[in-house]
Motif scaffolding. Sequence first.
Motif, PDB file in Angstrom:
ATOM      1  N   ASP A  93       0.764  -1.323  -0.097  1.00 49.53           N
ATOM      2  CA  ASP A  93       0.113  -0.058   0.028  1.00 49.53           C
ATOM      3  C   ASP A  93       0.735   1.245   0.085  1.00 49.53           C
ATOM      4  O   ASP A  93       0.459   2.331   0.233  1.00 49.53           O
ATOM      5  N   SER A  94       2.081   1.102   0.088  1.00 51.95           N
ATOM      6  CA  SER A  94       3.084   2.421  -0.363  1.00 51.95           C
ATOM      7  C   SER A  94       2.760   2.913  -1.772  1.00 51.95           C
ATOM      8  O   SER A  94       2.611   2.229  -2.613  1.00 51.95           O
ATOM      9  N   HIS A  95       3.033   4.265  -2.017  1.00 50.30           N
ATOM     10  CA  HIS A  95       3.141   4.466  -3.189  1.00 50.30           C
ATOM     11  C   HIS A  95       4.410   5.632  -3.571  1.00 50.30           C
ATOM     12  O   HIS A  95       4.257   6.896  -3.057  1.00 50.30           O
ATOM     13  N   HIS A  96       5.590   4.891  -3.994  1.00 50.73           N
ATOM     14  CA  HIS A  96       6.698   5.595  -4.057  1.00 50.73           C
ATOM     15  C   HIS A  96       6.899   6.441  -5.400  1.00 50.73           C
ATOM     16  O   HIS A  96       6.356   5.639  -6.179  1.00 50.73           O
ATOM     17  N   MET A 214       6.591  21.667  -4.473  1.00 47.94           N
ATOM     18  CA  MET A 214       5.648  21.666  -3.357  1.00 47.94           C
ATOM     19  C   MET A 214       4.455  22.269  -3.909  1.00 47.94           C
ATOM     20  O   MET A 214       3.132  21.803  -3.470  1.00 47.94           O
ATOM     21  N   ALA A 215       4.479  23.659  -4.577  1.00 48.09           N
ATOM     22  CA  ALA A 215       3.402  24.182  -5.006  1.00 48.09           C
ATOM     23  C   ALA A 215       2.357  23.400  -5.891  1.00 48.09           C
ATOM     24  O   ALA A 215       1.479  23.501  -5.705  1.00 48.09           O
ATOM     25  N   TRP A 276       0.223  11.614  -3.401  1.00 45.75           N
ATOM     26  CA  TRP A 276       1.167  10.618  -2.829  1.00 45.75           C
ATOM     27  C   TRP A 276       2.394  10.944  -2.691  1.00 45.75           C
ATOM     28  O   TRP A 276       3.434  10.560  -1.732  1.00 45.75           O
ATOM     29  N   PHE A 277       3.030  11.884  -3.465  1.00 45.78           N
ATOM     30  CA  PHE A 277       4.225  12.199  -3.384  1.00 45.78           C
ATOM     31  C   PHE A 277       4.602  13.039  -1.903  1.00 45.78           C
ATOM     32  O   PHE A 277       5.695  12.994  -1.535  1.00 45.78           O
ATOM     33  N   ILE A 278       3.500  13.669  -1.490  1.00 47.83           N
ATOM     34  CA  ILE A 278       3.738  14.629  -0.327  1.00 47.83           C
ATOM     35  C   ILE A 278       3.686  13.358   0.959  1.00 47.83           C
ATOM     36  O   ILE A 278       4.398  13.464   1.816  1.00 47.83           O
ATOM     37  N   VAL A 279       2.747  12.486   0.729  1.00 51.29           N
ATOM     38  CA  VAL A 279       2.421  11.518   1.724  1.00 51.29           C
ATOM     39  C   VAL A 279       4.019  10.565   1.844  1.00 51.29           C
ATOM     40  O   VAL A 279       4.460  10.355   2.823  1.00 51.29           O
ATOM     41  N   ASP A 280       4.492  10.366   0.648  1.00 50.33           N
ATOM     42  CA  ASP A 280       5.788   9.506   0.453  1.00 50.33           C
ATOM     43  C   ASP A 280       6.904  10.347   1.226  1.00 50.33           C
ATOM     44  O   ASP A 280       7.866   9.773   1.868  1.00 50.33           O
ATOM     45  N   SER A 281       6.826  11.471   1.129  1.00 54.62           N
ATOM     46  CA  SER A 281       8.046  12.636   1.635  1.00 54.62           C
ATOM     47  C   SER A 281       7.643  12.544   3.248  1.00 54.62           C
ATOM     48  O   SER A 281       8.859  12.778   3.834  1.00 54.62           O
ATOM     49  N   PRO A 283       5.584  10.874   5.800  1.00 55.08           N
ATOM     50  CA  PRO A 283       4.485   9.698   5.917  1.00 55.08           C
ATOM     51  C   PRO A 283       3.795  10.116   7.487  1.00 55.08           C
ATOM     52  O   PRO A 283       2.720   9.880   7.733  1.00 55.08           O
ATOM     53  N   GLU A 284       4.718  10.576   8.316  1.00 54.99           N
ATOM     54  CA  GLU A 284       4.316  10.843   9.720  1.00 54.99           C
ATOM     55  C   GLU A 284       3.354  12.015   9.773  1.00 54.99           C
ATOM     56  O   GLU A 284       2.498  12.073  10.722  1.00 54.99           O
ATOM     57  N   GLU A 285       3.629  12.919   8.770  1.00 52.79           N
ATOM     58  CA  GLU A 285       2.889  14.501   9.090  1.00 52.79           C
ATOM     59  C   GLU A 285       1.671  14.627   8.239  1.00 52.79           C
ATOM     60  O   GLU A 285       0.761  15.066   8.418  1.00 52.79           O
ATOM     61  N   ALA A 286       1.700  13.924   6.975  1.00 52.31           N
ATOM     62  CA  ALA A 286       0.639  14.187   5.854  1.00 52.31           C
ATOM     63  C   ALA A 286      -0.564  12.997   6.168  1.00 52.31           C
ATOM     64  O   ALA A 286      -1.051  12.532   5.541  1.00 52.31           O
ATOM     65  N   ASN A 287      -1.215  13.267   7.261  1.00 53.27           N
ATOM     66  CA  ASN A 287      -2.298  12.627   7.631  1.00 53.27           C
ATOM     67  C   ASN A 287      -3.515  12.796   6.870  1.00 53.27           C
ATOM     68  O   ASN A 287      -4.200  11.909   6.555  1.00 53.27           O
ATOM     69  N   LEU A 288      -3.774  14.117   6.781  1.00 55.51           N
ATOM     70  CA  LEU A 288      -5.127  14.662   5.944  1.00 55.51           C
ATOM     71  C   LEU A 288      -5.106  14.287   4.897  1.00 55.51           C
ATOM     72  O   LEU A 288      -6.067  13.650   3.875  1.00 55.51           O
TER      73      LEU A 288
END
Length: 417
Positions: A93-96, A214-215, A276-281, A283-288
């Motif tokens: 379930d990871s998205h690298h 990031m923008a 998913w690119f933000i979540v991958d960078s 993972p602990e912080e991008a909960n929402l």
Amino acid sequence: MSFEKVSVIGLGYIGLPTAAIIASRGMSVIGVEVNQKAVDTINAGKIHIVEPDLDIVVRSVVSTGNLRAVTTAEPADVFILAVPTPFIHSNDDSHHPDLHYIEEAAKTIAPVLEKGNLIILESTSPVGTTEKLADWLAEARPDLSFPQNSGDAADINIAHCPERVLPGHVLQELVSNDRVIGGISKSCSDKAVTFYATFVRGECIVTNARTAEMAKLTENSFRDVNIAFANELSVICDKLKINVWELIKLANRHPRVNILNPGPGVGGHCIAVDPWFIVDSCPEEANLIKQARLTNDHKHFYVIEQITRAADEFKRPVIACLGLAFKADIDDLRESPALQIVEQLAKNKIGQLIAVEPNLRSLPEHLLRMGVEFTHLEHALEIANVVVVLVDHKEFKTAADKTHFAATMVIDTRGII
Ligand code: SAJ
């Protein structure tokens, strides 16, 4: 700096329109593309993708000799990288992010680079990719100097300028949208701004490469999170027996509220991918952001349950699925929730399945093999006892206005009725 010769690497949904627009401004453009068939098509003045009016511009710039497609890189003043950046599907379930197309593009252009060149990465990229690109190029060309994070002038200039165009409106938005430009150094940004000013009417706003990366991810995550909110509301409203469309209309009367539309899920190759690119960078912080992705991805299972319950009411269910594309009035099936729903229904064998897609001439082979029938709207409405609106194509909206849906059980995932 002179921008007489521009090379665009990757002639897909972004690269080809970009190459064509720049060529139409009188610059000499070489498009580098690995797909020989696409190269032949373009050099014949035709196009291999669907985008309104692009065929006219390509035909014109190929005939004047301003655009030429090739398979190997040639020297140029500016190199624009517009290659795909998908993610790698894995079992856990990871998205690298998959950056190998950018790495390949770097290898392609490295041998032909010359002092003073400007390289622009337009592909949507995880934070840090532009710096990685600089490292890959520096490795391949130790004889040239590459920019570091300082103001120092180097032999090669590198910047990130994410594309932000809406499929279906690409030619217009390429020129009119504002552009975020993030150079690795200030002098890279300045050179990139001067280049974009040759064909962009929108404002070019300067930042650094990481913020520019990031923008773009933020813009698409913003939309994904807001669509997830609408999708969650739609499920809550079903449970509370409230019409979600009426509810959203009422809430949007508030001057500072603007809720987006629920649907069968989020499709396409951008909004369903970039968060998913933000979540991958982080993972602990991008909960929402992660939860929004999961909520939107889960919505099509909810729709399948609704359809299955409706089909259970009939001895011989005939289910008409209206729309297969990922959004209204296009033929693009990539990451389409509508298509995924029809595939799953066919696997579950819950009844006779018919599909209507006014933007396709025929059904994809695999759906035909699964027993899905292809028909036109009137016939589908005549024979179906369950009608599912999966895409808000204009043809369906017109039929809905004429109350053609009145006689059947309707599951309207797009709120057109
Ligand atoms: N959708 C909803 N509800 C809504 C809006 C959209 O369910 O209220 C669904 C659509 O049906 C579709 C998906 O979301 O399945 C995405 O559609 P879209 O029209 O919002 O976006 P795309 O993927 O065609 O293009 C987006 C654009 N990004 C933004 O609007 C922030 C475009 O500007 C980007 O350039 C493009 O992604 C990209 O390349 O990243």
